[in-house]
Design a protein around this motif. Structure first.
Motif, PDB file in Angstrom:
ATOM      1  N   ASP A  51       0.820  -1.201   0.000  1.00 29.11           N
ATOM      2  CA  ASP A  51       0.000   0.000   0.000  1.00 29.11           C
ATOM      3  C   ASP A  51       0.861   1.262   0.000  1.00 29.11           C
ATOM      4  O   ASP A  51       0.390   2.333  -0.395  1.00 29.11           O
ATOM      5  N   GLU A  52       2.105   1.145   0.458  1.00 34.16           N
ATOM      6  CA  GLU A  52       2.992   2.305   0.524  1.00 34.16           C
ATOM      7  C   GLU A  52       3.880   2.425  -0.715  1.00 34.16           C
ATOM      8  O   GLU A  52       4.695   3.340  -0.799  1.00 34.16           O
ATOM      9  N   THR A  53       3.711   1.513  -1.667  1.00 33.67           N
ATOM     10  CA  THR A  53       4.500   1.576  -2.899  1.00 33.67           C
ATOM     11  C   THR A  53       3.884   2.596  -3.846  1.00 33.67           C
ATOM     12  O   THR A  53       2.699   2.528  -4.164  1.00 33.67           O
ATOM     13  N   ASP A  54       4.691   3.535  -4.295  1.00 34.48           N
ATOM     14  CA  ASP A  54       4.219   4.590  -5.187  1.00 34.48           C
ATOM     15  C   ASP A  54       4.434   4.222  -6.653  1.00 34.48           C
ATOM     16  O   ASP A  54       3.599   4.522  -7.504  1.00 34.48           O
ATOM     17  N   LEU A  55       5.540   3.557  -6.945  1.00 33.07           N
ATOM     18  CA  LEU A  55       5.886   3.156  -8.316  1.00 33.07           C
ATOM     19  C   LEU A  55       6.669   1.851  -8.242  1.00 33.07           C
ATOM     20  O   LEU A  55       7.528   1.696  -7.371  1.00 33.07           O
ATOM     21  N   TYR A  56       6.359   0.912  -9.151  1.00 29.11           N
ATOM     22  CA  TYR A  56       7.074  -0.375  -9.138  1.00 29.11           C
ATOM     23  C   TYR A  56       7.210  -0.889 -10.563  1.00 29.11           C
ATOM     24  O   TYR A  56       6.235  -1.296 -11.181  1.00 29.11           O
ATOM     25  N   LEU A  57       8.424  -0.834 -11.090  1.00 27.50           N
ATOM     26  CA  LEU A  57       8.741  -1.366 -12.414  1.00 27.50           C
ATOM     27  C   LEU A  57       9.661  -2.572 -12.251  1.00 27.50           C
ATOM     28  O   LEU A  57      10.769  -2.435 -11.742  1.00 27.50           O
ATOM     29  N   THR A  58       9.198  -3.738 -12.683  1.00 24.87           N
ATOM     30  CA  THR A  58      10.033  -4.938 -12.588  1.00 24.87           C
ATOM     31  C   THR A  58      10.697  -5.288 -13.910  1.00 24.87           C
ATOM     32  O   THR A  58      11.643  -6.062 -13.939  1.00 24.87           O
ATOM     33  N   PHE A  59      10.169  -4.800 -15.032  1.00 23.62           N
ATOM     34  CA  PHE A  59      10.661  -5.092 -16.382  1.00 23.62           C
ATOM     35  C   PHE A  59      10.534  -6.571 -16.736  1.00 23.62           C
ATOM     36  O   PHE A  59      11.258  -7.078 -17.583  1.00 23.62           O
ATOM     37  N   GLU A  60       9.583  -7.281 -16.087  1.00 22.63           N
ATOM     38  CA  GLU A  60       9.418  -8.708 -16.338  1.00 22.63           C
ATOM     39  C   GLU A  60       8.721  -8.996 -17.663  1.00 22.63           C
ATOM     40  O   GLU A  60       8.978 -10.001 -18.299  1.00 22.63           O
ATOM     41  N   GLY A  61       7.809  -8.134 -18.078  1.00 19.48           N
ATOM     42  CA  GLY A  61       7.052  -8.383 -19.302  1.00 19.48           C
ATOM     43  C   GLY A  61       7.722  -7.803 -20.528  1.00 19.48           C
ATOM     44  O   GLY A  61       8.834  -7.271 -20.484  1.00 19.48           O
ATOM     45  N   ASN A  62       7.014  -7.922 -21.633  1.00 19.72           N
ATOM     46  CA  ASN A  62       7.531  -7.368 -22.899  1.00 19.72           C
ATOM     47  C   ASN A  62       7.512  -5.850 -22.896  1.00 19.72           C
ATOM     48  O   ASN A  62       8.268  -5.207 -23.627  1.00 19.72           O
ATOM     49  N   THR A  63       6.632  -5.263 -22.088  1.00 19.40           N
ATOM     50  CA  THR A  63       6.561  -3.814 -21.964  1.00 19.40           C
ATOM     51  C   THR A  63       6.681  -3.431 -20.498  1.00 19.40           C
ATOM     52  O   THR A  63       6.282  -4.196 -19.606  1.00 19.40           O
ATOM     53  N   ALA A  64       7.242  -2.252 -20.224  1.00 20.09           N
ATOM     54  CA  ALA A  64       7.383  -1.768 -18.859  1.00 20.09           C
ATOM     55  C   ALA A  64       6.041  -1.229 -18.376  1.00 20.09           C
ATOM     56  O   ALA A  64       5.427  -0.389 -19.031  1.00 20.09           O
ATOM     57  N   VAL A  65       5.571  -1.710 -17.226  1.00 16.42           N
ATOM     58  CA  VAL A  65       4.286  -1.293 -16.666  1.00 16.42           C
ATOM     59  C   VAL A  65       4.470  -1.068 -15.169  1.00 16.42           C
ATOM     60  O   VAL A  65       5.134  -1.856 -14.484  1.00 16.42           O
TER      61      VAL A  65
END
Length: 483
Positions: A51-65
């Motif tokens: 709940d305290e995460t503001d932004l999270y990019l893991t780059f696991e998929g084909n596109t960054a989300v």
């Protein structure tokens, strides 16, 4: 003792067959195992969004989300690479000046104007060269202060092989308009390192860490010491975040939290230096259908188990898998290559737990599981079967099976050749379990109707093992006892 002609067989999971048929897989992924085959190993640790995460990019998929939904990726010129530190994929920047641009919505820390409160910015980097001027993080905006417009920036870039943070006109009331935090550790090309920038609104501590160790720290207070009033960070006009512009190298697990960096041991395991999850992972196979009932003799695992790691194997079995749950039938722990007792049925299922070393730096792996089992022989059918009609009944007589594994007999009946779907007999629906006898009279049959019969043997070793049918015979009940 099993008959001498019981059939020894085996079933392979993994190896050349691959691991595409697993029923469940938690905390594990695939890698390269023995002989170049695909193996199952622990998934690299990656702290999930909260709940305290503001932004999270893991780059696991084909596109960054952004996993939180607070930010929209406006453009992404990064490439995907399997050389990751967290999960299976990371992002690769080729220094083309583009990188990735992100826009926050009204729920995002960088999507609104005003006080930010506590925050932390964290990411993993493996730069190719760490040249001067390469920028990892950039946010540029402006705000009005005392009727004047002030230019605002938050940047992180390389200066003399060190990462340096720059905050310009961010902290209200601070004696200096620009705050610098420069790392002391030399950035090593092509080596992953975790970078964390943290601000605590309760203490005013602004801290930069590499791999959990403090590189630079300042008190953002009116006195520049711990006894002063905290100078709050204030953001002006909403602006986009730019990542990896003019940067050459890899980046993974980029996140912004609405809290200072967590330093306690429990959470250090979640976001710290460990490579693999401390609580390990587990997978289970689909229930494996054997052509006839069998006894599981052993499970032979082709695996790599480094010092302080562990692999635990479990099996279970049954004649019908439709009612199975996570705990029923009960799992039985077994050891690779050792004899197994009291595991038999038409279905087998195998599971494995993989546990890392205490520091979460090393994973075991399983390349192949070989299930060795003894398939019980099918008992031979009676050689002769004779049907004698009666008044509303038919009496069947058959010879004992020549197979000494036969423990009894099933009688099949019906109104069509080869279709034994009878329901009329007082003795029950087809097939009728007659027991270890050689004669059975079926009563309640309709006079004048033709019936077809066959007999099979079931095994004395396991009653669920049913052999082939005998030659078919027929009879037509009659009040005159004719055929």
């Amino acid at each position: 003792m099993l008959p001498a002609f019981a059939v020894q067989k085996s079933r392979i999971i993994g190896g050349a067959n691959g691991w595409n048929d697993l029923a469940t897989a938690e905390g594990v992924t695939t890698g390269i195992g023995r002989f170049g085959y695909e193996c199952v190993q622990l998934e690299t640790s990656s702290k999930a969004a909260s709940d305290e995460t503001d932004l999270y990019l893991t780059f696991e998929g084909n596109t960054a989300v952004d996993a939180t939904g607070h930010y929209e990726v406006l453009s992404n010129h990064l490439s995907s690479t399997s050389d990751a530190i967290k999960g299976k994929r990371a992002a690769l920047s080729r220094g083309d000046g583009e990188g990735i641009s992100i826009k926050g919505n009204s729920h995002a820390l960088f999507g609104r104007t005003g006080l930010t409160g506590s925050f932390s910015i964290e990411f993993w980097l493996a730069p190719s060269i760490a040249e001067n001027g390469e920028t990892i993080f950039s946010w540029r905006s402006s705000r009005n202060a005392n009727h004047y417009s002030q230019y605002q920036t938050i940047t992180a870039g390389f200066v003399h092989n060190h990462l340096e943070w720059n905050f310009s006109n961010i902290f209200t009331g601070y004696a200096e308009s620009t705050v610098y935090l420069a790392g002391v550790s030399t950035i090593i090309p092509n080596e992953w390192a975790r970078h964390t920038l943290s601000f605590d609104q309760e203490t005013g501590i602004l801290e930069y860490c590499v791999n959990g160790k403090t590189e630079a720290i300042k008190y953002i207070t009116t006195t520049k010491h711990e006894n002063g009033t905290v100078c709050d960070p204030v953001l002006g006009v909403v602006a986009d975040i730019h990542l990896c512009s003019n940067y050459t190298g890899k980046i993974d697990n980029f996140r912004i939290e609405r809290r200072p960096s967590v330093r306690d041991i429990e959470n250090l395991y979640l976001s710290g230096n460990e490579t693999y999850k401390i609580d390990g992972g587990r997978f289970t196979s689909h229930p494996i259908l054997i052509s006839q009932a069998a006894t599981l003799d052993s499970v032979n695992a082709l695996m790599n188990v480094p010092a302080q790691t562990d692999v635990r194997l479990y099996v279970r079995s049954g004649d019908n898998c439709w009612g199975w749950t996570d705990t029923y039938p009960a799992w039985k722990e077994v050891y690779s290559g050792e004899a197994i007792s009291d595991v038999s049925g038409l279905y087998f299922q195998v599971a494995a737990e993989l546990l890392p070393d205490g520091g979460g730096m090393t994973t075991p792996s399983i390349t192949q599981l070989e299930l060795q089992y003894t398939e019980q022989p099918l008992p031979a059918a009676p050689f002769t079967v004779v049907a004698e009609s009666g008044d509303g009944c038919v009496t069947l007589n058959w010879s004992y099976s020549l197979d000494d594994t036969a423990g009894g007999y099933y009688v099949y009946y019906g109104n069509r050749p080869g279709e034994y779907l009878g329901r009329a007999a007082v003795e029950g629906m087809s097939p009728i379990r007659a027991g270890n006898v050689t004669s059975l009279t079926l009563n309640g049959l309709k006079n004048g109707t033709i019936y077809y019969f066959a007999v099979s043997s079931y095994s004395r070793i396991d009653g669920s093992i049913n052999g082939p049918l005998s030659k078919e015979v027929y009879a037509r009940p009659s009040a005159k006892r004719g055929i």
